[in-house]
Design a protein around this motif. Structure first.
Motif, short mmCIF file in Angstrom:
data_model
loop_
_atom_site.label_atom_id
_atom_site.label_comp_id
_atom_site.label_asym_id
_atom_site.label_seq_id
_atom_site.Cartn_x
_atom_site.Cartn_y
_atom_site.Cartn_z
N ASN A 49 43.06 9.54 29.12
CA ASN A 49 43.19 9.27 30.56
C ASN A 49 42.45 10.32 31.37
O ASN A 49 41.77 10.00 32.35
CB ASN A 49 44.66 9.21 30.98
CG ASN A 49 45.35 7.97 30.47
OD1 ASN A 49 44.70 6.95 30.21
ND2 ASN A 49 46.66 8.04 30.32
N TYR A 50 42.59 11.59 30.98
CA TYR A 50 41.86 12.66 31.66
C TYR A 50 40.36 12.50 31.45
O TYR A 50 39.57 12.64 32.40
CB TYR A 50 42.32 14.04 31.17
CG TYR A 50 41.50 15.17 31.74
CD1 TYR A 50 41.64 15.54 33.08
CD2 TYR A 50 40.57 15.85 30.97
CE1 TYR A 50 40.88 16.55 33.63
CE2 TYR A 50 39.80 16.86 31.50
CZ TYR A 50 39.95 17.22 32.83
OH TYR A 50 39.19 18.21 33.37
N THR A 51 39.95 12.19 30.23
CA THR A 51 38.53 12.00 29.93
C THR A 51 37.94 10.89 30.77
O THR A 51 36.80 10.99 31.23
CB THR A 51 38.34 11.72 28.42
OG1 THR A 51 38.92 12.79 27.67
CG2 THR A 51 36.87 11.59 28.06
N SER A 52 38.71 9.84 31.02
CA SER A 52 38.20 8.73 31.84
C SER A 52 37.97 9.17 33.28
O SER A 52 37.11 8.61 33.96
CB SER A 52 39.13 7.52 31.77
OG SER A 52 40.36 7.80 32.38
N THR A 53 38.70 10.19 33.75
CA THR A 53 38.41 10.71 35.11
C THR A 53 37.10 11.48 35.13
O THR A 53 36.47 11.59 36.18
CB THR A 53 39.54 11.62 35.63
OG1 THR A 53 39.60 12.81 34.84
CG2 THR A 53 40.88 10.92 35.66
N LEU A 54 36.69 12.03 33.98
CA LEU A 54 35.43 12.75 33.91
C LEU A 54 34.24 11.81 33.73
O LEU A 54 33.10 12.20 33.99
CB LEU A 54 35.45 13.75 32.74
CG LEU A 54 36.54 14.81 32.77
CD1 LEU A 54 36.42 15.71 31.55
CD2 LEU A 54 36.49 15.61 34.05
N PRO A 56 34.01 8.24 34.97
CA PRO A 56 34.52 7.02 35.62
C PRO A 56 33.59 5.82 35.52
O PRO A 56 34.03 4.68 35.71
CB PRO A 56 34.70 7.46 37.08
CG PRO A 56 33.76 8.60 37.26
CD PRO A 56 33.70 9.29 35.92
N ARG A 60 36.66 1.84 29.24
CA ARG A 60 37.69 2.53 28.47
C ARG A 60 37.34 2.63 26.98
O ARG A 60 37.53 3.70 26.39
CB ARG A 60 39.05 1.84 28.69
CG ARG A 60 40.21 2.47 27.97
CD ARG A 60 40.40 3.92 28.43
NE ARG A 60 41.48 4.55 27.71
CZ ARG A 60 42.55 5.08 28.27
NH1 ARG A 60 42.68 5.08 29.57
NH2 ARG A 60 43.48 5.62 27.54
N SER A 108 32.43 15.12 38.42
CA SER A 108 33.55 14.19 38.61
C SER A 108 34.75 14.81 39.33
O SER A 108 35.37 14.15 40.16
CB SER A 108 33.99 13.61 37.28
OG SER A 108 34.44 14.64 36.43
N VAL A 109 35.10 16.06 39.02
CA VAL A 109 36.31 16.66 39.63
C VAL A 109 36.01 17.95 40.39
O VAL A 109 36.92 18.58 40.90
CB VAL A 109 37.42 16.90 38.57
CG1 VAL A 109 37.92 15.58 38.01
CG2 VAL A 109 36.95 17.81 37.46
#
Length: 147
Positions: A49-54, A56, A60, A108-109
């Motif tokens: 889930n965290y990796t998907s924020t990096l 986007p 999946r 990303s973040v």
């Protein structure tokens, strides 16, 4: 030439190896569940889930693959650095992998996350380690002596 890097290279190999190994153990749930101590993910799903924020822009299933590649790479680099086998190449791989993390995290973040996680330091330290000429107390050194 005197090898004045005997102890520093050993400490740097160990520090970088542990730096790669502990997040792998965290995401596999070996260090405990999220919320205990300094556990960041606690299990594979939280990590992905965290990796998907990096990443986007990736689907999946592709994030799952990228997370798997990153985990395999981190584990391999950790072991190679700790035991001192193919150290120069492991250090170069470590520098490239952490530089990739810097790029994904920053875009990303924001830049604060890679700073907080020490990714810039790990990348630079890995590059420095790759330039040390002799890795005392390593499998590389043992193999070099036997030749």
């Amino acid at each position: 030439m005197e090898n004045s890097f005997k102890v520093p290279q050993l400490l740097l190999r160990g520090a970088l190896g542990i730096t790669f190994l502990t997040p792998v153990l965290d995401r596999l749930g070996i260090l405990g569940p999220i919320g205990t101590g300094n556990i960041e993910w606690g299990n594979w799903d939280n990590f992905i889930n965290y990796t998907s924020t990096l990443m986007p822009y990736l689907s999946r299933p592709m994030v799952d693959v990228m997370g798997g590649i990153a985990t395999f790479s981190e584990f391999t680099i950790a072991v190679l650095l700790i035991i001192g086998f193919k150290t120069k190449y492991a250090a170069i791989g470590s520098s490239l992998l952490t530089f990739t993390f810097i790029l994904f995290m920053t875009t990303s973040v924001g830049i604060q996350k890679p700073i907080n996680f020490g990714v810039f330091t790990a990348s630079a330290a890995s590059l420095l380690l790759s330039y040390i000429p002799i890795y005392k107390w390593s499998i590389d050194n043992l193999l070099h002596k036997s030749n």
